[in-house]
Design an enzyme around this catalytic site. Structure first.
Site, short mmCIF file in Angstrom:
data_model
loop_
_atom_site.label_atom_id
_atom_site.label_comp_id
_atom_site.label_asym_id
_atom_site.label_seq_id
_atom_site.Cartn_x
_atom_site.Cartn_y
_atom_site.Cartn_z
CD GLU A 162 19.02 65.42 38.41
OE1 GLU A 162 19.18 65.89 39.56
OE2 GLU A 162 18.68 64.24 38.22
CB SER A 174 78.04 33.57 46.02
OG SER A 174 78.76 32.93 47.02
#
Length: 717
Positions: free
Chosen positions: A110, A394
């Site tokens: 690289e 409720s």
């Protein structure tokens, strides 16, 4: 004469030549001057353009340079339940752990001059530029390791002048602030090796099941060459290309004098398939771990809570989850598995459109024990139905009516309330679910049977005697916050009474534990990658007197007794209280969709024991004609009660534990408890009545849905 003429002509020619030469020189000078100016202008434009691109470059932050370390989530016992890696395979390695030949292979392939040049390698760069002129922009690269780290940390793979300029600028910044070794280490941990593998250490494990130090030279060379075109050189898909790439890397290593010719030849003769891990296509898939889907709802809640700590202010969720944090939670994995399994596989559903959200908290601490955001929930959707707000029906009567009355006016559980067939408040007519009045009823029966008119009268009385904001303050104390005024419709579950199952589970837990409110919280602590511990606080406060909480708990235990709205769903050997909730549609919706009179929109079950508080909501994602997407009739409206019973009967300890009676309460029967030191002169000894005053033969068919004479949605139960 002739001689003189020749001389004159010669002089003329000479002058003409000189003039021509001078003109040529002037032209050349002008051209040179123009070129110089053009060069300067272009240079300035280039500098300005570079400066502009550098200015537009992404922020240079240290967190982006570090290779992601996935967060780990643990349950209440410290057992690991999930690693949030999005299917990626990562392992971090320090540079000093990387073998010499592995480093050599990467450098030779690289960036062989990495330790000799700066951020850019100009020698390679000029060569690449020449090839780009003949092959087109981007045909040849000259990226250094530094540039590759920058690209993977801050930029994209797009080939453009802007990206190259930003890459150069950020590479310069990187080399100013980090050493070559630090940059090399970043590279080795960031690089991609196909199949969702990031970092050389993870690649060694994935492909060869080895530590880096145990790789042979051929394997090292292959891994060094794989990242250039990872999918093309993937040995599972392209074994010949992989072997060829390995040989190329070995050639480069010898060419740069990093290995001998003999070492190269021996490694080239070594097949990288010798130690290759055999993997099926299913094993190679890059996807989330589906084996922990039963935890996804909880993990979704954890993510939402994680960022509420000031320690993470200014950061984003992804950044924190990739920082190696360990998140310790209140999850009981057995309860979580039970809840999600029952939600996924229970028989409480009418069709695929029916939705459900459920939360379970520890009654004592408020810690979130389990949560389900829906059927087959996956943490890839925005909505979590356990944390979404829904109309409550409720469900809130204990907090907007009876709780405030006991708290502020010391009402006894046998306080007498006159029920009626219909009742008007602010010009709106309200009725009970059975469209009948029940005469004088006890608070005990009014609440457990979920009558509407007594609840409205109780709410009015509290406002008149304890202050207009008394009901609102009581609700706010248990995390049910209202911004505006509370009207009669809110008491019965109107438009402003929309809360999530998680909020209601926390609110009812305050009734179960003696009046202490703790908001539902999933995280106990977070441990950062460096070992620092971040503790998480949660809201905890005294929400009501222990006399109020105990009396409410005892009354709500009656919900499971004859005529109660959850009769038949009690849990053997467990002391449990509950409040149901059912919401109706507006009159226009009934007409538009041809809905039956007993079609309900939302149904709830909110139950609690000394150990757990659980809230379940069910509804539909859209309304359909004829009640296809509605809860029609009592049986369908019981669906959340069946889920509650199913889960709680599985997770609840049969230890006989009951709600602790405080000294501040007198009386031994649920329907005749009173606050010590306070007398309630308005009490009744009337026996409880069934639905519409009927006998016990139909006591198991109660429903707590309600409507006014116009079936107005403001009077939902």
């Amino acid at each position: 004469m002739t001689e003189k003429k020749r001389t004159t002509n010669s002089n003329k020619n000479s002058k003409s030549g000189e003039k021509k030469n001078r003109n040529i020189k002037r032209t050349i000078i002008k051209i040179i001057g123009f070129l110089i100016i053009a060069f300067i202008v272009l240079a300035l434009i280039g500098i300005l353009l570079f400066a502009y691109y550098a200015w537009k470059a992404p922020a240079f932050t240290e967190s982006k340079l570090q290779d992601p370390i996935p967060a780990k989530i643990y349950d209440k016992d410290g057992d690991l339940i999930k690693t949030i890696d999005n299917g990626q395979r990562r392992e971090h390695v320090d540079l000093d752990e990387v073998p010499k030949n592995m480093k050599a292979a990467v450098l030779a392939t690289e960036d062989n001059r990495f330790y000799d040049h700066g951020a850019l390698d100009y020698k390679r760069l000029f060569g690449a530029v020449a090839k780009n002129f003949t092959g087109g922009f981007g045909s040849e690269g000259a990226s250094t390791l530094t540039q590759q780290v920058v690209k993977r940390s801050f930029l994209t793979d797009q080939k453009s002048i802007a990206r190259k300029a930003q890459e150069a600028y950020l590479s310069y910044r990187l080399e100013q602030e980090y050493s070559k070794d630090e940059i090399f280490e970043m590279y080795l941990n960031k690089i991609y090796y196909s199949d969702g593998v990031y970092g050389v250490k993870a690649a060694a494990k994935y492909y060869f099941d080895k530590d880096l130090k145990d790789l042979n030279l051929a394997e090292q060379a292959y891994l060094a060459g794989l990242p250039q075109v990872p999918n093309t050189y993937n040995i599972y898909d392209h074994p010949e290309a992989a072997e060829s790439r390995k040989d190329t890397v070995l050639y480069l290593m010898e060419y740069h004098n990093r290995i001998s010719k003999k070492e190269k030849e021996e490694a080239q003769d070594t097949s990288i398939e010798d130690n290759l891990v055999n993997r099926s296509s299913e094993e190679r898939k890059v996807s989330e771990d589906n084996s922990t889907e039963e935890y996804d709802s909880y993990i979704n809640f954890v993510k939402s809570e994680l960022m509420n700590n000031k320690e993470f202010k200014g950061k984003n969720l992804g950044e924190v989850l990739n920082s190696g944090v360990k998140i310790y939670t209140n999850m009981d994995k057995d309860v979580q598995q039970t809840l999600q399994d029952r939600v996924n596989n229970g028989s409480y559903y009418k069709n695929e459109d029916q939705q459900v959200g459920a939360s379970i908290v520890d009654s004592e601490s408020g810690g979130l024990v389990a949560v389900s955001g829906g059927r087959n929930y996956k943490d890839v959707v925005d909505r979590n139905l356990a944390t979404d707000a829904h109309p409550t029906g409720s469900s809130l009567k204990p907090f907007l009516a009876y709780g405030p009355a006991i708290e502020n006016m010391n009402w006894a559980t046998n306080h007498a309330i006159q029920d009626e067939e219909s009742y008007q408040v602010d010009g709106v007519t309200f009725r009970n679910y059975d469209m009948e009045g029940h005469g004088e009823v006890k608070l005990y029966d009014a609440l457990r049977q979920s009558f509407n008119i007594p609840a409205l009268k109780t709410w009015q009385s509290t406002k008149e005697n304890a202050g207009n904001d008394a009901p609102k303050q009581f609700a706010n104390n248990v995390g049910l916050d209202y911004e505006g005024e509370i009207g009669p419709s809110e008491v019965l579950g109107g438009s402003s009474s929309e809360f999530s199952p998680t909020q209601l589970a926390s609110a009812f837990a305050a009734i179960a534990n003696g009046g202490e409110y703790n908001n539902a919280h999933s995280i106990k602590k977070v441990e950062k990658e460096n070992g620092e511990v971040i503790n998480y606080d949660h809201t905890s406060k005294k929400a009501m007197k222990n006399s109020t909480s105990y009396m409410l708990a005892e009354v709500l235990k009656g919900t499971f007794e004859a005529y109660g709205s959850a009769y038949g769903h009690n849990i053997s050997g467990v002391n449990v209280g509950a409040k149901t909730g059912t919401g109706t549609y507006g009159n226009q919706t009934y007409q538009e969709y041809g809905l039956p009179d007993d079609a309900a929109k939302d149904v709830w079950m909110n139950g609690f024991t000394p150990k757990y508080s659980m809230s379940v909501w069910m509804g539909f994602n859209e309304v359909k004609q004829g009640g296809v997407n509605s809860f029609v009739g009592h049986e369908e409206q019981e669906y959340p009660q069946f889920l509650f019973e199913d889960v709680m009967s599985t997770i609840s300890p049969r230890d006989g534990q009951d709600f602790t009676k405080p000294d501040s309460v007198n009386g031994d029967s649920k329907d005749s408890l009173s606050v010590a030191g306070h007398s309630d002169d308005n009490t009744t000894s009337k026996k409880p009545q069934g639905q519409g005053g009927s006998s016990s033969s139909n006591s198991n068919s109660n429903s707590d849905s309600s409507s006014d004479s116009n079936r107005n949605s403001s009077s939902n139960d």
